[in-house]
Structures are given as structure tokens and as C-alpha cells.
Scaffold this motif. Structure first.
Motif, PDB file in Angstrom:
ATOM      1  N   PHE A  50      -6.903  -6.052  -6.841  1.00 31.96           N
ATOM      2  CA  PHE A  50      -5.602  -5.524  -6.469  1.00 31.96           C
ATOM      3  C   PHE A  50      -5.661  -4.163  -5.785  1.00 31.96           C
ATOM      4  CE2 PHE A  50      -4.165  -8.775  -9.356  1.00 31.96           C
ATOM      5  CZ  PHE A  50      -2.954  -9.158  -8.827  1.00 31.96           C
ATOM      6  N   ALA A  51      -6.768  -3.460  -5.909  1.00 29.24           N
ATOM      7  CA  ALA A  51      -6.780  -2.064  -5.476  1.00 29.24           C
ATOM      8  C   ALA A  51      -7.108  -1.866  -4.006  1.00 29.24           C
ATOM      9  CB  ALA A  51      -7.768  -1.267  -6.332  1.00 29.24           C
ATOM     10  N   GLY A  52      -7.882  -2.757  -3.408  1.00 32.46           N
ATOM     11  CA  GLY A  52      -8.354  -2.522  -2.049  1.00 32.46           C
ATOM     12  C   GLY A  52      -7.689  -3.420  -1.036  1.00 32.46           C
ATOM     13  N   ASP A  53      -8.435  -3.749   0.021  1.00 27.61           N
ATOM     14  CA  ASP A  53      -7.915  -4.604   1.077  1.00 27.61           C
ATOM     15  C   ASP A  53      -8.550  -5.996   1.024  1.00 27.61           C
ATOM     16  OD1 ASP A  53     -10.466  -3.972   1.831  1.00 27.61           O
ATOM     17  OD2 ASP A  53      -9.936  -3.142   3.798  1.00 27.61           O
ATOM     18  N   PHE A  54      -9.000  -6.385  -0.155  1.00 27.96           N
ATOM     19  CA  PHE A  54      -9.620  -7.704  -0.339  1.00 27.96           C
ATOM     20  C   PHE A  54      -8.650  -8.815   0.064  1.00 27.96           C
ATOM     21  CE2 PHE A  54     -10.511 -11.319  -3.255  1.00 27.96           C
ATOM     22  CZ  PHE A  54     -11.765 -11.653  -2.787  1.00 27.96           C
ATOM     23  N   LEU A  55      -7.403  -8.720  -0.388  1.00 27.96           N
ATOM     24  CA  LEU A  55      -6.349  -9.636   0.002  1.00 27.96           C
ATOM     25  C   LEU A  55      -5.162  -8.835   0.526  1.00 27.96           C
ATOM     26  CD1 LEU A  55      -6.330 -12.168  -2.997  1.00 27.96           C
ATOM     27  CD2 LEU A  55      -7.229 -12.594  -0.698  1.00 27.96           C
ATOM     28  N   ALA A  56      -4.436  -9.409   1.467  1.00 23.03           N
ATOM     29  CA  ALA A  56      -3.242  -8.741   1.986  1.00 23.03           C
ATOM     30  C   ALA A  56      -2.207  -8.581   0.882  1.00 23.03           C
ATOM     31  CB  ALA A  56      -2.653  -9.563   3.134  1.00 23.03           C
ATOM     32  N   HIS A  57      -1.368  -7.560   1.017  1.00 18.97           N
ATOM     33  CA  HIS A  57      -0.332  -7.310   0.010  1.00 18.97           C
ATOM     34  C   HIS A  57       0.582  -8.521  -0.145  1.00 18.97           C
ATOM     35  CE1 HIS A  57      -1.339  -3.197  -0.916  1.00 18.97           C
ATOM     36  NE2 HIS A  57      -1.340  -2.873   0.363  1.00 18.97           N
ATOM     37  N   SER A  58       0.811  -9.246   0.945  1.00 16.25           N
ATOM     38  CA  SER A  58       1.681 -10.420   0.861  1.00 16.25           C
ATOM     39  C   SER A  58       1.090 -11.479  -0.065  1.00 16.25           C
ATOM     40  CB  SER A  58       1.918 -11.010   2.254  1.00 16.25           C
ATOM     41  OG  SER A  58       0.685 -11.398   2.857  1.00 16.25           O
ATOM     42  N   LEU A  59      -0.239 -11.661  -0.038  1.00 21.27           N
ATOM     43  CA  LEU A  59      -0.883 -12.622  -0.931  1.00 21.27           C
ATOM     44  C   LEU A  59      -0.897 -12.109  -2.366  1.00 21.27           C
ATOM     45  CD1 LEU A  59      -3.871 -13.925   1.227  1.00 21.27           C
ATOM     46  CD2 LEU A  59      -1.805 -15.175   0.573  1.00 21.27           C
ATOM     47  N   LEU A  60      -1.113 -10.819  -2.546  1.00 25.21           N
ATOM     48  CA  LEU A  60      -1.077 -10.253  -3.898  1.00 25.21           C
ATOM     49  C   LEU A  60       0.317 -10.374  -4.491  1.00 25.21           C
ATOM     50  CD1 LEU A  60      -3.293  -7.068  -3.397  1.00 25.21           C
ATOM     51  CD2 LEU A  60      -3.952  -9.241  -4.459  1.00 25.21           C
ATOM     52  N   ASP A  61       1.326 -10.187  -3.659  1.00 23.79           N
ATOM     53  CA  ASP A  61       2.702 -10.360  -4.137  1.00 23.79           C
ATOM     54  C   ASP A  61       2.942 -11.803  -4.573  1.00 23.79           C
ATOM     55  OD1 ASP A  61       3.298  -7.711  -3.666  1.00 23.79           O
ATOM     56  OD2 ASP A  61       4.279  -8.082  -1.744  1.00 23.79           O
ATOM     57  N   GLN A  62       2.400 -12.756  -3.807  1.00 18.29           N
ATOM     58  CA  GLN A  62       2.569 -14.160  -4.184  1.00 18.29           C
ATOM     59  C   GLN A  62       1.814 -14.491  -5.462  1.00 18.29           C
ATOM     60  OE1 GLN A  62       2.937 -17.203  -0.936  1.00 18.29           O
ATOM     61  NE2 GLN A  62       2.127 -15.524   0.325  1.00 18.29           N
ATOM     62  N   MET A  63       0.676 -13.847  -5.684  1.00 20.01           N
ATOM     63  CA  MET A  63      -0.038 -14.043  -6.952  1.00 20.01           C
ATOM     64  C   MET A  63       0.849 -13.690  -8.134  1.00 20.01           C
ATOM     65  SD  MET A  63      -4.027 -12.856  -6.604  1.00 20.01           S
ATOM     66  CE  MET A  63      -4.547 -13.711  -8.103  1.00 20.01           C
ATOM     67  N   GLN A  64       1.686 -12.664  -7.976  1.00 23.49           N
ATOM     68  CA  GLN A  64       2.500 -12.154  -9.077  1.00 23.49           C
ATOM     69  C   GLN A  64       3.937 -12.678  -9.052  1.00 23.49           C
ATOM     70  OE1 GLN A  64       1.172  -7.789 -10.044  1.00 23.49           O
ATOM     71  NE2 GLN A  64       0.905  -8.107  -7.842  1.00 23.49           N
ATOM     72  N   THR A  65       4.210 -13.649  -8.169  1.00 28.32           N
ATOM     73  CA  THR A  65       5.503 -14.329  -8.182  1.00 28.32           C
ATOM     74  C   THR A  65       5.383 -15.496  -9.150  1.00 28.32           C
ATOM     75  OG1 THR A  65       5.930 -13.713  -5.894  1.00 28.32           O
ATOM     76  CG2 THR A  65       7.213 -15.538  -6.798  1.00 28.32           C
ATOM     77  N   VAL A  66       6.149 -15.457 -10.239  1.00 28.14           N
ATOM     78  CA  VAL A  66       5.836 -16.308 -11.385  1.00 28.14           C
ATOM     79  C   VAL A  66       6.852 -17.417 -11.610  1.00 28.14           C
ATOM     80  CG1 VAL A  66       4.661 -14.400 -12.538  1.00 28.14           C
ATOM     81  CG2 VAL A  66       7.084 -14.854 -13.046  1.00 28.14           C
ATOM     82  N   HIS A  67       6.371 -18.422 -12.298  1.00 27.31           N
ATOM     83  CA  HIS A  67       7.230 -19.405 -12.954  1.00 27.31           C
ATOM     84  C   HIS A  67       7.503 -18.852 -14.344  1.00 27.31           C
ATOM     85  CE1 HIS A  67       8.421 -23.776 -13.711  1.00 27.31           C
ATOM     86  NE2 HIS A  67       8.579 -23.187 -14.880  1.00 27.31           N
ATOM     87  N   LEU A  68       8.757 -18.513 -14.618  1.00 22.75           N
ATOM     88  CA  LEU A  68       9.091 -17.940 -15.923  1.00 22.75           C
ATOM     89  C   LEU A  68       8.949 -18.993 -17.011  1.00 22.75           C
ATOM     90  CD1 LEU A  68      12.197 -15.776 -14.972  1.00 22.75           C
ATOM     91  CD2 LEU A  68       9.894 -14.975 -15.550  1.00 22.75           C
TER      92      LEU A  68
END
Length: 292
Positions: A193-211
Motif C-alpha cells: 500500500f505504501a509505494g507505487d506497486f499498484l495504482a491508487h485506483s486498484l488499491l481503492d478497489q482492493m478496499q471496496t468491500v462486500h459488507l
């Protein structure tokens, strides 16, 4: 319990030589990261149907594909307890009647290790590499984690702290069982999460959850959700955690990251036994103490 803390990219605890551990279902976070590198590189998309069934990569990663889980098989639990040789993956799928979806993809949620077996096969198919090499090239080398590896034989667990489990065959984890230092478990999530390994858009999708509903009895989650290879949501004390808990015969690992003001801290906790809630609560406690 053993633990490792990383704050703003810097380990805060000593690297203990006895703390090479099984990552159990924290492996799912790594599989999700590897799959998202394929999305990043334009080799696949999150929402295209896959050969294994009428579901997408996103649905597999979020446990929304309609698949059952082999842990539901009483024969599976008994065979693991007896120390039997793992069944071939295709035999396991046949025993589970895995092609019969339990709900329409995208219309429910059910934790499924089978879904991540399909993710692992997708990674191998697209990269034309075996899973260990694919994860090494796509995740561990870029993130600077040289000591993590995939265990496939009993001999691969030599020197690994397996907790209370006297013996175990890693082939029973059909999506693959990663083993590595506890500190590298924490660094993996931190650097993901800290670097440029994945774009912020993909990191945001990682944390978009099914409640998943309200609090889970015996665990610190207040309103847990599941994203792309991540547990994510508020815990007791009001902080938001992202990461994964993994449990197997004889041990539990919990690896979680949270932000508090300018401070980004990741904690990895490992314990003998099977109490996932206690290990998660210890992670919450350690993170809370660090923030004080």
C-alpha cells in the motif's frame, strides 16, 4: 504470541530467527496482489468471465462467485486430522461438486478457498509460470521480500513454526501455502500500500468491500467487510483495519494495517492454537498502544 510491527515502512521489532511461520489465508492477500499486477499490466480485467465458470476475477477475490468451500467436507477435516496425503485438486473439486454454484455470482457472499484455487490457476495460466515463481517475480521481488516461499511438500515446512500442529502437509491448502518470516508478512502489506506497486485506483478497489453485517461474536470487528483479498472495516476502538487473518491446524496469523493521522502502522501477530479472535484482538491492542 509473536508479533512484528512496521511503522511508515520501518520495522519496529527485532527480526526473530524463530519466527518463520505459515501465512495460511494471508496467502489470499498475496494472490490478490499478484492478480492485480496482471490487471495493472493489461493482461486480464477484473470483470471478464473466466474459463472456470460464469464468474469474474473480482467475484473470486471478493468471495462473491457462488462457490462452496472444501472445508465444509467432513471427509476433508478427517483426512487432515489423520495426516493423510492430500487429494489431487481435481478429486477435491469432484467431492465438493464444485461446478454447482450455491448462488448466482454477484448475488451473495460465501468464503471459498476454491475461489482462490481458481485465482492461483489464473495467475499460472496468464504468466506461464508455476505459482511460486509467479509470486516471486510479481510480488516478492518488487516488494523486497526475499525469504517468502510457497510450501508444497512436508519437507518445505522444516524450520517453520507450525504452532501446536505436530505434522501437516501443505498440499491441503489448495490455493497454496506461503511461509516466511513474520516481519516480512508485515512488510508485505505495508509495501503493497505504501509505494507505487499498484495504482491508487486498484488499491481503492482492493478496499471496496462486500459488507458482511454487524459484529462477529468473539472477534473485534464492528462492521467487517471483504474486499479484493482483504478483510477491511472498523474494529473496537473505532479504527479502520485492512489485512487478513489466517488459521490452520495449530496456529493463527493476523496481519493488519491502519492509518492514524500521519502514522501508518502494520502489525503481524502469530499464535499457537485456533482462536482467531484473540489474535486479532492482540493486533488491535498492539496497534492501539503504538498510536498512544
Amino acid at each position: 504470541m509473536l508479533f512484528s510491527l512496521v511503522s511508515n515502512g520501518t520495522p519496529l521489532t527485532p527480526d526473530r530467527p524463530d519466527a518463520t511461520i505459515p501465512w495460511w489465508s494471508y496467502t489470499k492477500t498475496v494472490l490478490a496482489a499478484a492478480a492485480l499486477t496482471l490487471v495493472r499490466d493489461g493482461l486480464i480485467t477484473l470483470d471478464q468471465p473466466l474459463p472456470e465458470g460464469p464468474f469474474t476475477l473480482r467475484q473470486l477475490l471478493r468471495h462473491e462467485a457462488g462457490l462452496a468451500d472444501y472445508s465444509e467436507l467432513s471427509d476433508y477435516q478427517g483426512a487432515v486430522a489423520c495426516g493423510d496425503t492430500p487429494w489431487p485438486a481435481d478429486e477435491m473439486l469432484q467431492r465438493l461438486d464444485a461446478t454447482r454454484l450455491r448462488y448466482a455470482p454477484g448475488e451473495g457472499w460465501r468464503y471459498s478457498n476454491v475461489g482462490y484455487l481458481y485465482v492461483a490457476r489464473l495467475i499460472e495460466r496468464v504468466t506461464d509460470l508455476d505459482l511460486n515463481e509467479a509470486l516471486s517475480r510479481r510480488v516478492f521481488a518488487p516488494l523486497g521480500l526475499p525469504r517468502v516461499r510457497l510450501a508444497s511438500r512436508e519437507a518445505d515446512l522444516h524450520g517453520v513454526n507450525m504452532g501446536a500442529a505436530a505434522t501437516y502437509h501443505p498440499g491441503w491448502v489448495y490455493h497454496g501455502l506461503l511461509v516466511g518470516p513474520l516481519v516480512e508478512a508485515a512488510l508485505c502489506l505495508d509495501r503493497l500500500f505504501a509505494g507505487d506497486f499498484l495504482a491508487h485506483s486498484l488499491l481503492d478497489q482492493m478496499q471496496t468491500v462486500h459488507l458482511l453485517g454487524g459484529p462477529i461474536p468473539g472477534r473485534p470487528w464492528i462492521a467487517p467487510g471483504y474486499g479484493l483479498g482483504l478483510m477491511h472495516g472498523p474494529v473496537e476502538g473505532g479504527r479502520i483495519l485492512s489485512g487478513h487473518t489466517g488459521a490452520g491446524p495449530g496456529s493463527v496469523v493476523a496481519v493488519y494495517r491502519s492509518i492514524f493521522g500521519p502514522d501508518v502502522t502494520t502489525c503481524a501477530v502469530f499464535s499457537d492454537g485456533t482462536d482467531e479472535g484473540a489474535v486479532e484482538a492482540e493486533a488491535v491492542r498492539l496497534l492501539s498502544e503504538h498510536w498512544v
